[in-house]
Write a protein that holds these residues in place. Structure first.
Motif, mmCIF file in Angstrom:
data_model
loop_
_atom_site.group_PDB
_atom_site.id
_atom_site.type_symbol
_atom_site.label_atom_id
_atom_site.label_comp_id
_atom_site.label_asym_id
_atom_site.label_seq_id
_atom_site.Cartn_x
_atom_site.Cartn_y
_atom_site.Cartn_z
ATOM 1 N N GLU A 132 0.833 -1.212 0.000
ATOM 2 C CA GLU A 132 0.000 0.000 0.000
ATOM 3 C C GLU A 132 0.864 1.257 0.000
ATOM 4 O O GLU A 132 0.559 2.230 -0.693
ATOM 5 N N GLU A 133 1.954 1.241 0.757
ATOM 6 C CA GLU A 133 2.872 2.386 0.755
ATOM 7 C C GLU A 133 3.504 2.565 -0.624
ATOM 8 O O GLU A 133 3.700 3.698 -1.086
ATOM 9 N N LEU A 134 3.796 1.463 -1.293
ATOM 10 C CA LEU A 134 4.359 1.555 -2.645
ATOM 11 C C LEU A 134 3.367 2.175 -3.615
ATOM 12 O O LEU A 134 3.731 3.006 -4.453
ATOM 13 N N VAL A 135 2.098 1.784 -3.515
ATOM 14 C CA VAL A 135 1.069 2.356 -4.384
ATOM 15 C C VAL A 135 0.946 3.858 -4.133
ATOM 16 O O VAL A 135 0.847 4.651 -5.083
ATOM 17 N N GLN A 136 0.985 4.268 -2.872
ATOM 18 C CA GLN A 136 0.918 5.701 -2.561
ATOM 19 C C GLN A 136 2.048 6.465 -3.233
ATOM 20 O O GLN A 136 1.852 7.564 -3.757
ATOM 21 N N ASP A 137 3.237 5.878 -3.235
ATOM 22 C CA ASP A 137 4.371 6.566 -3.847
ATOM 23 C C ASP A 137 4.360 6.477 -5.368
ATOM 24 O O ASP A 137 4.856 7.377 -6.040
ATOM 25 N N MET A 138 3.782 5.431 -5.932
ATOM 26 C CA MET A 138 3.576 5.400 -7.381
ATOM 27 C C MET A 138 2.682 6.567 -7.779
ATOM 28 O O MET A 138 2.945 7.254 -8.770
ATOM 29 N N LYS A 139 1.626 6.789 -7.006
ATOM 30 C CA LYS A 139 0.719 7.918 -7.263
ATOM 31 C C LYS A 139 1.450 9.247 -7.116
ATOM 32 O O LYS A 139 1.282 10.155 -7.925
ATOM 33 N N PHE A 140 2.273 9.366 -6.067
ATOM 34 C CA PHE A 140 3.043 10.596 -5.858
ATOM 35 C C PHE A 140 3.929 10.884 -7.060
ATOM 36 O O PHE A 140 3.938 12.001 -7.584
ATOM 37 N N PHE A 141 4.687 9.878 -7.488
ATOM 38 C CA PHE A 141 5.578 10.087 -8.632
ATOM 39 C C PHE A 141 4.786 10.484 -9.877
ATOM 40 O O PHE A 141 5.194 11.378 -10.620
ATOM 41 N N GLY A 142 3.667 9.824 -10.104
ATOM 42 C CA GLY A 142 2.865 10.131 -11.278
ATOM 43 C C GLY A 142 2.230 11.503 -11.221
ATOM 44 O O GLY A 142 2.303 12.272 -12.190
ATOM 45 N N GLU A 143 1.615 11.828 -10.094
ATOM 46 C CA GLU A 143 0.895 13.095 -9.967
ATOM 47 C C GLU A 143 1.819 14.291 -9.796
ATOM 48 O O GLU A 143 1.608 15.334 -10.407
ATOM 49 N N ARG A 144 2.811 14.169 -8.960
ATOM 50 C CA ARG A 144 3.653 15.318 -8.615
ATOM 51 C C ARG A 144 4.914 15.449 -9.454
ATOM 52 O O ARG A 144 5.370 16.548 -9.717
ATOM 53 N N MET A 145 5.482 14.314 -9.826
ATOM 54 C CA MET A 145 6.755 14.344 -10.545
ATOM 55 C C MET A 145 6.593 14.051 -12.036
ATOM 56 O O MET A 145 7.547 14.170 -12.793
ATOM 57 N N LYS A 146 5.398 13.613 -12.422
ATOM 58 C CA LYS A 146 5.109 13.240 -13.820
ATOM 59 C C LYS A 146 6.047 12.140 -14.306
ATOM 60 O O LYS A 146 6.564 12.157 -15.412
ATOM 61 N N MET A 147 6.243 11.162 -13.419
ATOM 62 C CA MET A 147 7.121 10.028 -13.707
ATOM 63 C C MET A 147 6.353 8.735 -13.497
ATOM 64 O O MET A 147 5.613 8.603 -12.531
ATOM 65 N N VAL A 148 6.565 7.788 -14.404
ATOM 66 C CA VAL A 148 6.020 6.443 -14.217
ATOM 67 C C VAL A 148 7.129 5.628 -13.560
ATOM 68 O O VAL A 148 8.186 5.417 -14.153
ATOM 69 N N VAL A 149 6.879 5.212 -12.319
ATOM 70 C CA VAL A 149 7.878 4.451 -11.574
ATOM 71 C C VAL A 149 7.230 3.147 -11.133
ATOM 72 O O VAL A 149 6.159 3.150 -10.536
ATOM 73 N N GLU A 150 7.889 2.051 -11.436
ATOM 74 C CA GLU A 150 7.366 0.742 -11.042
ATOM 75 C C GLU A 150 7.413 0.592 -9.525
ATOM 76 O O GLU A 150 8.136 1.320 -8.839
ATOM 77 N N PRO A 151 6.629 -0.342 -8.980
ATOM 78 C CA PRO A 151 6.593 -0.504 -7.522
ATOM 79 C C PRO A 151 7.968 -0.691 -6.876
ATOM 80 O O PRO A 151 8.263 -0.064 -5.854
ATOM 81 N N THR A 152 8.818 -1.508 -7.463
ATOM 82 C CA THR A 152 10.148 -1.723 -6.886
ATOM 83 C C THR A 152 10.937 -0.418 -6.838
ATOM 84 O O THR A 152 11.652 -0.157 -5.872
ATOM 85 N N GLY A 153 10.790 0.400 -7.852
ATOM 86 C CA GLY A 153 11.483 1.683 -7.899
ATOM 87 C C GLY A 153 11.014 2.661 -6.847
ATOM 88 O O GLY A 153 11.689 3.652 -6.557
ATOM 89 N N SER A 193 -6.664 2.111 -7.691
ATOM 90 C CA SER A 193 -7.361 1.270 -6.731
ATOM 91 C C SER A 193 -6.549 1.162 -5.459
ATOM 92 O O SER A 193 -5.333 1.332 -5.455
ATOM 93 N N SER A 194 -7.198 0.872 -4.363
ATOM 94 C CA SER A 194 -6.471 0.628 -3.119
ATOM 95 C C SER A 194 -6.110 -0.844 -2.989
ATOM 96 O O SER A 194 -5.431 -1.236 -2.054
ATOM 97 N N VAL A 195 -6.548 -1.647 -3.961
ATOM 98 C CA VAL A 195 -6.217 -3.076 -3.959
ATOM 99 C C VAL A 195 -4.778 -3.199 -4.428
ATOM 100 O O VAL A 195 -4.403 -2.685 -5.468
#
Length: 164
Positions: free
Chosen positions: A97-118, A160-162
């Motif tokens: 869930e923390e990884l998903v939150q940061d994927m959203k952060f990177f996408g929304e704020r940084m305009k970057m697509v970052v995979e979960p591991t990244g 999704s939160s899933v």
């Protein structure tokens, strides 16, 4: 550049799978900024590196069930473990869930697509800041690694939160 004028990193957060990336980074940090603490971050579901450093030997686990597929490793390598023992300050874990939150952060704020591991490094930094484990005014760096993500899966995760 880990050192620039009077600015030195206090902490550097690095994702951990088999240990290759963090081991190489540790060697560079040791040569360029030996006072920087390297913090490894791995999925909560697959904490073989954390267990290995705590027990002083390589621990093998079942392949972890996590969205961080780059960290779905059952154990560290012997060479990487030897380097990690000498240079990694600690290993922490984060949830999917923390990884998903940061994927959203990177996408929304940084305009970057970052995979979960990244996203492991940023998730680890956020966790330690939230828990008060990083002193205020610390200079922190985060390694963002990997771009190998299926776009359909990426969209599913961030909408999704899933998480699994």
């Amino acid at each position: 550049d880990l050192q620039s004028k009077d600015i030195t990193l206090d902490y550097l957060f690095v994702c951990v799978g088999g240990g290759g990336l963090i081991s190489g980074i540790c060697l560079a940090v040791d040569a360029l900024s030996p006072n920087t603490k390297v913090i490894g971050v791995e999925p909560e579901a697959g904490n073989d590196a954390q267990q290995s450093l705590q027990q002083g030997r390589i621990i093998t686990i079942e392949t972890p069930h996590t969205i961080a597929d780059g960290a779905q490793t059952p154990h560290l390598g012997e060479l990487t473990f030897a380097i990690m023992k000498r240079h990694v300050s600690q290993i922490i874990t984060v949830t999917d869930e923390e990884l998903v939150q940061d994927m959203k952060f990177f996408g929304e704020r940084m305009k970057m697509v970052v995979e979960p591991t990244g996203c492991l490094g940023l998730a680890g930094l956020r966790k330690m800041v939230t828990n008060g484990e990083i002193p205020k005014q610390s200079n922190c760096g985060v390694v963002i690694s990997g771009g190998n993500v299926d776009m359909m899966r990426y969209c599913e995760l961030i909408s999704s939160s899933v998480t699994s």
